[in-house]
Design a protein around this motif. Structure first.
Motif, PDB file in Angstrom:
ATOM      1  N   ARG A 165       0.836  -1.214   0.000  1.00  0.00           N
ATOM      2  CA  ARG A 165       0.000   0.000   0.000  1.00  0.00           C
ATOM      3  C   ARG A 165       0.863   1.253   0.000  1.00  0.00           C
ATOM      4  O   ARG A 165       0.620   2.205  -0.746  1.00  0.00           O
ATOM      5  N   PHE A 166       1.915   1.276   0.837  1.00  0.00           N
ATOM      6  CA  PHE A 166       2.802   2.436   0.904  1.00  0.00           C
ATOM      7  C   PHE A 166       3.502   2.665  -0.433  1.00  0.00           C
ATOM      8  O   PHE A 166       3.552   3.793  -0.948  1.00  0.00           O
ATOM      9  N   MET A 167       4.044   1.605  -0.999  1.00  0.00           N
ATOM     10  CA  MET A 167       4.752   1.728  -2.274  1.00  0.00           C
ATOM     11  C   MET A 167       3.805   2.124  -3.403  1.00  0.00           C
ATOM     12  O   MET A 167       4.159   2.910  -4.284  1.00  0.00           O
ATOM     13  N   MET A 168       2.584   1.576  -3.361  1.00  0.00           N
ATOM     14  CA  MET A 168       1.599   1.896  -4.388  1.00  0.00           C
ATOM     15  C   MET A 168       1.205   3.365  -4.333  1.00  0.00           C
ATOM     16  O   MET A 168       1.079   4.036  -5.361  1.00  0.00           O
ATOM     17  N   ASP A 169       1.005   3.884  -3.120  1.00  0.00           N
ATOM     18  CA  ASP A 169       0.653   5.298  -2.972  1.00  0.00           C
ATOM     19  C   ASP A 169       1.782   6.219  -3.441  1.00  0.00           C
ATOM     20  O   ASP A 169       1.533   7.315  -3.950  1.00  0.00           O
ATOM     21  N   LYS A 170       3.016   5.751  -3.266  1.00  0.00           N
ATOM     22  CA  LYS A 170       4.170   6.606  -3.578  1.00  0.00           C
ATOM     23  C   LYS A 170       4.612   6.481  -5.043  1.00  0.00           C
ATOM     24  O   LYS A 170       4.977   7.473  -5.676  1.00  0.00           O
ATOM     25  N   TYR A 171       4.577   5.252  -5.578  1.00  0.00           N
ATOM     26  CA  TYR A 171       5.143   5.021  -6.908  1.00  0.00           C
ATOM     27  C   TYR A 171       4.150   4.462  -7.930  1.00  0.00           C
ATOM     28  O   TYR A 171       4.499   4.339  -9.111  1.00  0.00           O
ATOM     29  N   GLY A 172       2.943   4.094  -7.481  1.00  0.00           N
ATOM     30  CA  GLY A 172       1.996   3.461  -8.393  1.00  0.00           C
ATOM     31  C   GLY A 172       2.088   1.948  -8.325  1.00  0.00           C
ATOM     32  O   GLY A 172       3.123   1.391  -7.926  1.00  0.00           O
ATOM     33  N   TRP A 173       1.014   1.267  -8.756  1.00  0.00           N
ATOM     34  CA  TRP A 173       0.994  -0.191  -8.589  1.00  0.00           C
ATOM     35  C   TRP A 173       1.932  -0.906  -9.557  1.00  0.00           C
ATOM     36  O   TRP A 173       2.466  -1.972  -9.228  1.00  0.00           O
ATOM     37  N   ARG A 174       2.191  -0.352 -10.730  1.00  0.00           N
ATOM     38  CA  ARG A 174       3.079  -1.024 -11.681  1.00  0.00           C
ATOM     39  C   ARG A 174       4.519  -1.049 -11.185  1.00  0.00           C
ATOM     40  O   ARG A 174       5.192  -2.090 -11.228  1.00  0.00           O
TER      41      ARG A 174
END
Length: 412
Positions: A165-174
């Motif tokens: 969730r943290f990485m997705m919010d910061k960099y996007g899910w791809r």
């Protein structure tokens, strides 16, 4: 010294310090490779928006992950029986990395979903096949060891969702799933080095079958396998409703994706406690009785979801759900080790686990479809309770069979 002792592990290795070290390494590998089951649940709402699809369609990648996971448990179970756990993990890790890299560039739903078939296939090697391998290194504490090893999958469910969730919010899910591929490629191979020694598959003391399926239940080995498959299907269709949809459920209630991810993490953390505790219980009362206890408690938690949907109450019920159901799936592995010959362990455990994963896949899709049909998750919870009743019915029937030992084979 017998040929089996030369080729495999000597009897002194059973319940040894190396056995516990091997278990520790196994849990680490299971935690890393288990990301495949949980990352997709966190990114599900974003994927639904990006691809412009329905809730049921957005669940398809998870369903494909579960189908791959189901097939992988049988496939890599056979690999473990023949070539050992290291070969199984090497192939599986390669599939995980390829799957995530392909998913990161998927232009639409179907390529994304098919990539998760590979991810699920690879992730399977860190669950059922690894559990089967660990079971050969323990006798007195086999229930505890199997449950701890199976907890690696839940530990993955505790650790990975907040990170994703943290990485997705910061960099996007791809970009996030590319990062997952890198972690798996870098972290798993060095750990495999410590699992090079082959399990004591032919050690009679560690792998004695005291009571056969015919003696215990009056049915053939294959008949028990089929019954376990039906039981696994029922319990995991029920189990999948909170595990697969809790993030989306919280978003629908207005609590947000972050709260749902926290509840999923809490659920998995409680499941770890439950799995370890169930191992101690199973060493006293056997796998089948432990399975019945977990199935009954899971039904109780599902009923609670029908009556409590406040933010605080959902945290509490999700924690209870994790505590109640965590010991169910490892119980199937223990039943196999109690009533089947050791040379069949990998394939038999893999087949039993396959049924539970098919149940998760079917339940994940079915709950999403029911949501689309009714506009809420209420009937999806009712559907889960009904499937759970199927598991309970078969468990009770097996426990009434006249030849079933009063105690676990390890304590008789």
């Amino acid at each position: 010294m017998t040929a089996a002792q030369v080729e495999g592990s000597p009897p002194d290795d059973i319940d040894s310090s190396y056995s516990w070290f091997r278990l520790f390494i196994g849990v680490l590998i299971s935690t890393i490779s288990g990301v495949g089951m949980w990352a997709v649940l966190v990114i599900l709402p974003r994927v639904q928006i990006d691809f412009g699809i329905t809730r049921a369609e957005a669940t398809l990648p998870f369903t494909m992950t579960m189908f791959g996971f189901a097939a992988g448990n049988v496939l890599f179970g056979r690999v473990v029986d023949r070539l050992g756990i290291v070969a199984s993990l090497a192939i599986a890790t390669t599939l995980i990395v390829i799957g995530y890299l392909a998913a990161s560039v998927a232009p639409s739903l179907w390529p994304f979903a098919l990539s998760h078939l590979l991810i699920g296939l690879g992730s399977a090697a860190g669950f059922g096949p690894l559990v089967a391998d660990i079971s050969f290194w323990f006798k007195k504490r086999r229930g505890v060891a199997v449950s701890i090893c199976a907890s690696g999958n839940y530990l993955a469910g505790t650790v990975w969702p907040p990170i994703v969730r943290f990485m997705m919010d910061k960099y996007g899910w791809r970009a996030t799933i590319v990062g997952i591929a890198v972690v798996c490629a870098v972290a798993v191979p060095p750990l495999m080095y410590f699992l090079r020694r082959r399990a004591a598959a032919n050690n009679a003391g560690a792998n004695q079958v005291v009571t056969t399926t015919q003696q215990a239940f009056g049915i053939s080995p294959n008949a028990l396998q089929w019954l376990m498959a039906i039981m696994g299907l029922g319990c995991c269709v029920a189990m999948s409703m909170p595990q697969v949809h809790i993030v989306a459920y919280c978003a629908d209630l207005g609590y947000g994706v972050a709260r749902g991810a926290e509840m999923l993490s809490l659920m998995m953390g409680a499941g770890i406690v439950s799995r370890i505790a169930s191992g101690f219980i199973a060493d006293k009362i056997g796998g089948l009785r432990t399975l019945l206890l977990g199935s009954f408690l899971q039904a109780v938690a599902l009923v609670l979801y029908l009556f409590f949907d406040g933010l605080v109450s959902l945290y509490i019920v999700s924690m209870l759900f994790g505590l109640f159901q965590g010991g169910i799936v490892p119980s199937y592995a223990l039943i196999v080790r109690e009533y089947y010959p050791p040379q069949e362990a990998g394939a038999r455990v893999g087949t039993a686990i396959m049924a539970t994963i098919i149940g998760m896949a079917l339940g994940g899709w079915l709950s999403g479809a029911i949501y689309d049909w009714t506009g809420s998750y209420h009937m999806a919870f009712v559907n889960g309770i009904a499937w759970n009743a199927l598991n309970l019915t078969i468990s009770v029937w097996l426990l009434t069979r006249p030849g079933l030992p009063r105690l676990s084979p390890r304590t008789a």
